[in-house]
Scaffold this motif. Structure first.
Motif, PDB file in Angstrom:
ATOM      1  N   GLU A  84      -3.838  -2.710  -2.305  1.00 57.22           N
ATOM      2  CA  GLU A  84      -4.387  -2.893  -0.925  1.00 57.22           C
ATOM      3  C   GLU A  84      -3.456  -2.238   0.161  1.00 57.22           C
ATOM      4  O   GLU A  84      -2.340  -2.422   0.198  1.00 57.22           O
ATOM      5  CB  GLU A  84      -4.593  -4.338  -0.847  1.00 57.22           C
ATOM      6  N   VAL A 115      -9.185  -1.534  -0.324  1.00 54.15           N
ATOM      7  CA  VAL A 115      -8.551  -2.118  -1.514  1.00 54.15           C
ATOM      8  C   VAL A 115      -8.970  -0.790  -2.553  1.00 54.15           C
ATOM      9  O   VAL A 115      -9.904  -0.355  -2.383  1.00 54.15           O
ATOM     10  CB  VAL A 115      -9.382  -3.276  -1.993  1.00 54.15           C
ATOM     11  N   ALA A 128      -8.854  -4.923  -8.534  1.00 53.37           N
ATOM     12  CA  ALA A 128      -7.945  -4.378  -7.725  1.00 53.37           C
ATOM     13  C   ALA A 128      -6.761  -3.738  -7.922  1.00 53.37           C
ATOM     14  O   ALA A 128      -6.075  -4.552  -8.973  1.00 53.37           O
ATOM     15  CB  ALA A 128      -7.766  -5.525  -6.401  1.00 53.37           C
ATOM     16  N   LYS A 173      -3.239  -2.568   4.703  1.00 58.43           N
ATOM     17  CA  LYS A 173      -3.768  -2.895   5.886  1.00 58.43           C
ATOM     18  C   LYS A 173      -3.661  -1.895   7.021  1.00 58.43           C
ATOM     19  O   LYS A 173      -2.276  -1.361   7.019  1.00 58.43           O
ATOM     20  CB  LYS A 173      -3.583  -4.170   6.345  1.00 58.43           C
ATOM     21  N   GLY A 220       0.809  -1.083   0.026  1.00 60.28           N
ATOM     22  CA  GLY A 220       0.179   0.049   0.082  1.00 60.28           C
ATOM     23  C   GLY A 220       0.971   1.353  -0.111  1.00 60.28           C
ATOM     24  O   GLY A 220       2.003   1.324   0.217  1.00 60.28           O
ATOM     25  N   THR A 267      -8.734  -3.785   5.940  1.00 58.61           N
ATOM     26  CA  THR A 267      -8.055  -3.454   4.766  1.00 58.61           C
ATOM     27  C   THR A 267      -8.763  -2.510   3.849  1.00 58.61           C
ATOM     28  O   THR A 267      -9.904  -2.669   4.242  1.00 58.61           O
ATOM     29  CB  THR A 267      -8.064  -4.722   4.119  1.00 58.61           C
TER      30      THR A 267
END
Length: 430
Positions: free
Chosen positions: A388, A374, A385, A390, A53, A372
């Motif tokens: 992502e 996305v 997607a 978290k 991410g 999470t």
């Protein structure tokens, strides 16, 4: 070729362009963005994220208990929380995460005020307008604050002054500023009212309608020469004249006996709304009539195997509704706006719900259980997607049956997320 979808897109794009012109560069001044539709202001953002991410810019650990999302104006972030026996509004530097001020608005909710099994604390997002922030606590105190230092200009009490009653899970709407009035929903005999935004004096109210407030944040729409507010309650969607306060139309399709939460979407002369607990979704055709009147006719109503959005909201992008449905075991979903057809679903796994926003050609899909988010490219065919993240940590505040319910916010090329007392800011600049 779907000409209805194209016409919806043209209208929606024009409307969004007008909003951006007046909203200020990359600001997010109220619930669900500049136009209350889940769209961020225009800005250049990463179209695909690296593994793990985007980069975390800062985190803040003192937001208190609550599910309030953020308003961001001129590099200042505004939200709400509860600590001990007090409910407060807070202002944070959106670039650094440093606290600027904190102001007590009301008492914190007691256990007997509403059902706390799904978490306590404020649920409302501040609305920022003309140097002031307008906030609503979970026990129904609405207040106007100076954004310079947090000083309270005025406050009013939905229960003690206007005969409202605290909904089963607390007052949750984010008030709407319309010109010189603050539009809000005490429920009961004063179902919806307008307060002078500088003094707090009541200047407008809905007439001949009485029902307990739900959790819906109102929007304003216009059809022909008729301006009206759209909201929803247990009996369904309602349109209320912004001038006279009379009820223009009602539709029961998305009403239910448990909780009505998502914000409606109006695109041109059509109104979309969705609700959980078996209600499903509806598309209404709005028609301007003689005088100050609007009718609403059903285009479709779909329930158990379609969009049943709990409280994470939906967005309309290029003629497609995107959001999380609680139908079945729960899934992210794309739905044709004009026909109601399900285009695709993506299993939600352990997540019971999810909140959504849209910015620079991407959907931001925030899962409520596994922490999470996305990044998704809108598509007619599949879940696509593009990255992502978290959350690096989750709150230690007991949630009970609750989850991560504050919606994502995108402003100033930054993504802001919240889990109770924790606020995270991510650099998503392209």
């Amino acid at each position: 070729m779907n000409f209805a979808r194209i016409s919806t897109l043209v209208y929606f794009t024009c409307l969004l362009g007008q909003t951006i012109a007046f909203a200020g560069e990359a600001d997010w001044p109220q619930w669900r963005g500049p136009n209350r539709d889940g769209y961020a202001a225009e800005q250049s953002l990463l179209q695909q994220w690296p593994a793990g991410g985007p980069k975390l810019k800062w985190k803040f650990h003192e937001a208190g208990i609550g599910y309030s999302a953020f308003s961001i104006v001129d590099d200042r972030l505004y939200t709400m929380g509860t600590k001990g026996d007090q409910c407060f509004a807070i202002c944070v530097d959106a670039k650094t995460g440093a606290r600027i001020w904190e102001t007590v608005i009301s008492r914190a909710a007691a256990d007997n005020d509403y059902a706390h099994g799904w978490g306590g604390g404020p649920r409302s997002t501040p609305t920022v307008s003309d140097g002031h922030a307008y906030v609503l606590t979970d026990v129904g105190v609405v207040a106007c604050l100076q954004i310079s230092d947090g000083t309270v200009v005025w406050s009013a009490d939905f229960v003690n002054q206007y005969g409202g009653s605290i909904p089963k899970w607390g007052y949750s709407e984010s008030v709407l500023v319309d010109g010189d009035r603050v539009v809000c929903t005490p429920g009961g005999p004063e179902f919806m009212i307008g307060l002078n935004k500088m003094t707090g004096e009541k200047v407008w109210s809905a007439v001949e309608f009485e029902e307990t407030a739900q959790y819906v944040s109102p929007i304003k729409a216009k059809l022909g020469d008729v301006s009206f507010y759209v909201s929803a309650c247990k009996s369904g969607v309602i349109g209320i004249s912004a001038d006279s306060g009379k009820i223009l139309f009602k539709d029961s399709s998305t009403g239910n006996d448990v909780a009505v939460i998502p914000t409606p979407i109006v695109a041109g002369d059509r109104l979309y709304h969705t609700s959980d607990y078996g209600a499903g979704n509806t598309l209404l055709q709005l028609t301007a009539l003689d005088g100050d009147n609007v009718s609403a006719g059903s285009v479709y109503h779909l329930s158990t195997k379609s969009m049943q959005n709990h409280h994470g909201g939906v967005v309309l992008v290029d003629g497609v509704i995107y959001g999380f449905t609680r139908a079945g075991r729960g899934a992210w979903m794309a739905q044709d706006f004009d026909s109601g057809e399900t285009l695709w679903t993506k299993n939600g796994d352990a997540n019971k719900s999810g909140s959504i926003a849209y910015a620079d050609g991407r959907l931001y899909c925030f899962n409520d259980d596994d922490a999470t988010l996305v990044l998704v490219e809108p598509s007619l065919d599949q879940w696509n997607a593009k990255g992502e993240l978290k959350l690096p940590e989750q709150t230690e505040i007991p949630r009970g049956n609750g989850a991560i319910w504050a919606h994502p916010v995108i402003a100033g090329q930054t993504l802001y997320l919240r889990d109770q007392d924790l606020i995270f800011a991510y650099d998503i600049a392209r």
